[in-house]
Design a protein around this motif. Structure first.
Motif, PDB file in Angstrom:
ATOM      1  N   PRO A 428       0.817  -1.227   0.000  1.00  9.33           N
ATOM      2  CA  PRO A 428       0.000   0.000   0.000  1.00  9.33           C
ATOM      3  C   PRO A 428       0.842   1.265   0.000  1.00  9.33           C
ATOM      4  O   PRO A 428       0.417   2.292  -0.539  1.00  9.33           O
ATOM      5  N   SER A 429       2.035   1.200   0.582  1.00  9.78           N
ATOM      6  CA  SER A 429       2.885   2.397   0.583  1.00  9.78           C
ATOM      7  C   SER A 429       3.334   2.743  -0.825  1.00  9.78           C
ATOM      8  O   SER A 429       3.447   3.928  -1.176  1.00  9.78           O
ATOM      9  N   LEU A 431       1.625   2.162  -3.622  1.00 15.83           N
ATOM     10  CA  LEU A 431       0.474   2.712  -4.336  1.00 15.83           C
ATOM     11  C   LEU A 431       0.178   4.149  -3.891  1.00 15.83           C
ATOM     12  O   LEU A 431      -0.100   5.019  -4.720  1.00 15.83           O
ATOM     13  N   CYS A 432       0.237   4.393  -2.585  1.00 15.72           N
ATOM     14  CA  CYS A 432       0.016   5.750  -2.083  1.00 15.72           C
ATOM     15  C   CYS A 432       1.118   6.694  -2.560  1.00 15.72           C
ATOM     16  O   CYS A 432       0.856   7.845  -2.942  1.00 15.72           O
ATOM     17  N   CYS A 433       2.339   6.196  -2.546  1.00 11.35           N
ATOM     18  CA  CYS A 433       3.474   7.009  -2.972  1.00 11.35           C
ATOM     19  C   CYS A 433       3.327   7.407  -4.428  1.00 11.35           C
ATOM     20  O   CYS A 433       3.638   8.546  -4.818  1.00 11.35           O
ATOM     21  N   TRP A 434       2.858   6.494  -5.256  1.00 12.84           N
ATOM     22  CA  TRP A 434       2.657   6.757  -6.676  1.00 12.84           C
ATOM     23  C   TRP A 434       1.723   7.959  -6.856  1.00 12.84           C
ATOM     24  O   TRP A 434       1.969   8.824  -7.697  1.00 12.84           O
ATOM     25  N   TYR A 435       0.659   8.022  -6.049  1.00 12.47           N
ATOM     26  CA  TYR A 435      -0.289   9.136  -6.136  1.00 12.47           C
ATOM     27  C   TYR A 435       0.331  10.432  -5.606  1.00 12.47           C
ATOM     28  O   TYR A 435       0.257  11.484  -6.250  1.00 12.47           O
ATOM     29  N   PHE A 436       0.950  10.374  -4.428  1.00 14.91           N
ATOM     30  CA  PHE A 436       1.452  11.594  -3.802  1.00 14.91           C
ATOM     31  C   PHE A 436       2.606  12.214  -4.578  1.00 14.91           C
ATOM     32  O   PHE A 436       2.791  13.434  -4.552  1.00 14.91           O
ATOM     33  N   PRO A 445       6.825  14.514   0.168  1.00 17.16           N
ATOM     34  CA  PRO A 445       6.573  13.095   0.454  1.00 17.16           C
ATOM     35  C   PRO A 445       7.829  12.351   0.892  1.00 17.16           C
ATOM     36  O   PRO A 445       7.774  11.514   1.802  1.00 17.16           O
ATOM     37  N   SER A 449       7.927  11.299   4.864  1.00 17.92           N
ATOM     38  CA  SER A 449       7.898   9.858   5.140  1.00 17.92           C
ATOM     39  C   SER A 449       9.135   9.430   5.918  1.00 17.92           C
ATOM     40  O   SER A 449       9.051   8.574   6.817  1.00 17.92           O
ATOM     41  N   ALA A 484       7.945   3.821   1.135  1.00 17.11           N
ATOM     42  CA  ALA A 484       7.464   4.867   0.236  1.00 17.11           C
ATOM     43  C   ALA A 484       8.593   5.809  -0.151  1.00 17.11           C
ATOM     44  O   ALA A 484       8.771   6.144  -1.329  1.00 17.11           O
TER      45      ALA A 484
END
Length: 677
Positions: A428-429, A431-436, A445, A449, A484
């Motif tokens: 999940p980190s 996937l979230c990193c890809w967005y942020f 970010p 992080s 991330a």
């Protein structure tokens, strides 16, 4: 040849006709290269061919790296209890010989049998002189006056939980308990050497040969590991395995990136990280089911012998083939790609590639390329500061990430569950990193992080010793955050280094970061005395790396530097208030960087002539320095249709030059290895 991104064979032909009609103006330059990124939109950027290649070959080829990098943690399991072996007393009952031969010492506020000392008496002589009672029971009692000596004839182990490991087979306890840590350092010391050696092979012999040579080296080292009969042979085998990490992971990664379109490279990067992490999750299951370290070594290496079957279906990189002048082989692969993707391969490409190869040969004979080196990164103050900050942040990030990965099994009540969870939280980190990264930029970010991950590690020292679950939760939070940031540091560093020295800069920072991997096993070793001490140390290192990252300039929505001179100017006007700008806004004069949105530059909603005028105005104001001496903007208005297509192609190339999500490249555009796991 002026580079184009065209959408059909007709555009290729139209462009060729335009060149014939305007020879004085559109004469090809020997400095301009034909880029496969121009062709991929025609034959398919991520069609059926690339999907079969990426999901069927390249992503599974990343799994051996995780297996062979972390199986060592479970080969070196240490039993909960052990004591000195006394051969003369082996005929006695276990408790009786421990009572007689092993002294007790205070440990954790209670008396426990010593693990490293025994009574130094002549047991043979003593047993010959003892007397037995009528019940034939031994009446000998231990004497506090007997001298204490270190174990000299090996150890006995409580094998209730751990019944097979190198610790048991090679007696790696007491004065030798640091030896498994030395084994981890040996594994990590091979990485920088292997990246250099396999990097040379990757560039000179091709991606296919270098991958299978790397895989063969990995499996040979793993086989040697399984057959080791002493520690130093085992440690030597781990150096051989370490030579292939992370090269065995990066070569298929590079093959994937070189065959997919630029818009899909970030997706391939995230998927590669996900498959790598999935391999680690699968390893936790294998280690739980198999506790014998020799069989574990076999089970985590023998299945990958089947990967040699890929030699019949894994293609060579067309980019590398063209760079080597092997036109026919490259065309066969590209034509097969177009056919599988259901696309028509433009015939005109053949002649263009032939002409390109001839120009490359001529350029290599006549043109002298100015050499740049590591010292060029440190000659000017701003580039020097950015290089130091990038390297510090990379060192902290890579070191803490791997340190947490190593330390996972030491926490919680079950080392297999803890190791599994430490891998699960990475997905999940990513996937979230890809967005942020696309929304909030790179700097915040990355820094946030690392800082929050460090804080989560440090505050574990405030928890009581029996707060096992709470400590594990904080560890998992920290691992997710560091994972991330680990995905951000590579593209962020590549965007900050100018194109001219990008490969040198990333290589230098990653190699220095790799030195931390040799040191971090000794930090985790401190956990034998104090479980939370390694977490606190890694937490402070992570926070320091995060704070240094705040001083770096943001790269999202900014035009990135191409030369060392531009690199010196980029971020030179940094001010303290820039740290608090969390969400950079798009600037029409500064095209996006890594995850580019080409609709802004060539979309149907934007009039080409309007963008052309805007770009001319920006150039006059110095906001967009000229990349090439001649651009499509200089073509006369009589060819406005072709000029519009040339303009869009030039703008797309400008964006592509700024895209570094496709790993570091050499001066000829081919991708290279770097020490980045």
């Amino acid at each position: 040849m002026t580079s184009q991104i065209v959408e059909s064979e007709d555009e290729f032909e139209e462009f060729s006709e335009m060149q014939q009609q305007n020879k004085p103006r559109a004469q090809p330059s020997v400095d301009e290269a034909f880029d496969l990124d121009d062709l991929l939109p025609i034959i398919g950027e991520f069609g059926k061919y690339q999907k079969l290649l990426v999901f069927g070959i390249c992503l599974p080829a990343c799994i051996p790296c995780g297996f062979c990098a972390f199986n060592q943690l479970f080969m070196a399991d240490t039993p909960d209890d052990y004591w000195c072996r006394v051969p003369e007393l082996l005929q006695m009952d276990l408790e009786q010989r421990k009572y007689l031969a092993i002294p007790k010492e205070l440990e954790n506020d209670k008396l426990e049998y010593s693990k490293c000392y025994t009574y130094g008496v002549n047991w043979t002589q003593l047993l010959d002189s003892i007397e037995y009672s009528d019940e034939s029971s031994l009446i000998l009692e231990p004497n506090s006056s007997w001298p204490l000596v270190k174990c000299s004839q090996g150890w006995e182990y409580n094998t209730t939980n751990v019944w097979s490991s190198i610790v048991i087979d090679f007696d790696l306890v007491c004065d030798r308990d640091i030896y498994p840590t030395i084994g981890l350092a040996a594994l990590n010391s091979g990485g920088p050497v292997g990246v250099y050696l396999f990097g040379l092979l990757n560039d000179r012999a091709g991606r296919r040969l270098s991958y299978f040579a790397c895989l063969a080296t990995l499996l040979a080292g793993s086989l040697m590991t399984s057959l080791s009969t002493d520690f130093w042979t085992w440690a030597g085998s781990r150096v051989i395995v370490g030579l292939t990490i992370p090269a065995v992971y990066q070569i298929p990664f590079i093959i994937s990136l070189e065959l997919v379109g630029e818009k899909y490279r970030s997706f391939v990067t995230v998927m590669t990280c996900t498959f790598y992490t999935s391999g680690i999750m699968l390893l936790s299951l294998v280690t739980y089911l198999e506790r014998d370290w020799v069989r574990l070594s076999y089970y985590t290496s023998l299945p990958f012998y089947f990967y040699f079957l890929y030699i019949f279906i894994m293609p060579e990189s067309p980019r590398w083939l063209l760079m080597r002048g092997r036109l026919e082989e490259a065309l066969r692969i590209l034509e097969r790609m177009a056919r599988v993707n259901g696309k028509q391969f433009p015939e005109v490409v053949h002649s263009k590639l032939e002409a390109q190869i001839q120009r490359d040969k001529l350029r290599n004979q006549k043109k002298k390329v100015a050499n740049v080196g590591l010292l060029d990164l440190c000659r000017t103050p701003n580039m020097r500061l950015k290089t130091i900050l990038i390297t510090l942040s990379w060192f902290a990030n890579e070191t803490v990430y791997l340190g947490l990965s190593y330390y996972g099994p030491s926490l919680g009540t079950n080392q297999y569950v803890s190791f599994f969870l430490s891998a699960v939280v990475e997905i999940p980190s990513y996937l979230c990193c890809w967005y942020f990264m696309d929304t909030w930029g790179r700097r915040w970010p990355l820094s946030l992080s690392m800082i929050l991950g460090g804080v989560a590690c440090v505050i574990t020292v405030m928890l009581p010793d029996d707060a096992i679950d709470e400590t594990l939760i904080l560890f998992l939070i920290s691992k997710a955050l560091l994972s991330a940031s680990f995905l951000i540091i590579y593209p962020f560093a590549g965007e900050l280094y100018p194109t001219q020295v990008r490969g040198i800069g990333i290589g230098a920072s990653s190699y220095i970061g790799g030195l931390g991997l040799i040191v971090i096993p000794f930090v985790t070793y401190l956990g034998k005395e104090n479980l939370k001490l390694p977490l606190v140390i890694m937490g402070f290192v992570s926070m320091l790396g995060g704070l240094t990252g705040l001083r770096l300039p943001e790269t999202l929505h900014y035009r990135l530097p191409q030369t060392i001179e531009e690199g010196e100017e980029f971020g030179k006007d940094w001010q303290l208030k820039d740290c608090f700008q969390c969400k950079p806004q798009p600037d029409v004069h500064s095209p996006p960087a890594s995850y580019e949105n080409l609709d802004v530059l060539g979309g149907s909603s934007t009039n080409a002539s309007d963008v052309e005028l805007e770009l001319k105005d920006s150039r006059r104001q110095g906001q967009l320095p000229r990349i090439n001496e001649r651009t499509p903007l200089d073509i006369s208005d009589s060819n406005s249709g072709s000029a519009g297509r040339q303009h869009r192609a030039s703008m797309k190339r400008l964006v592509r030059q700024m895209s570094v999500m496709d790993t570091q490249r050499s001066h000829d555009g081919t991708m290279q290895l770097t020490h980045w796991i």
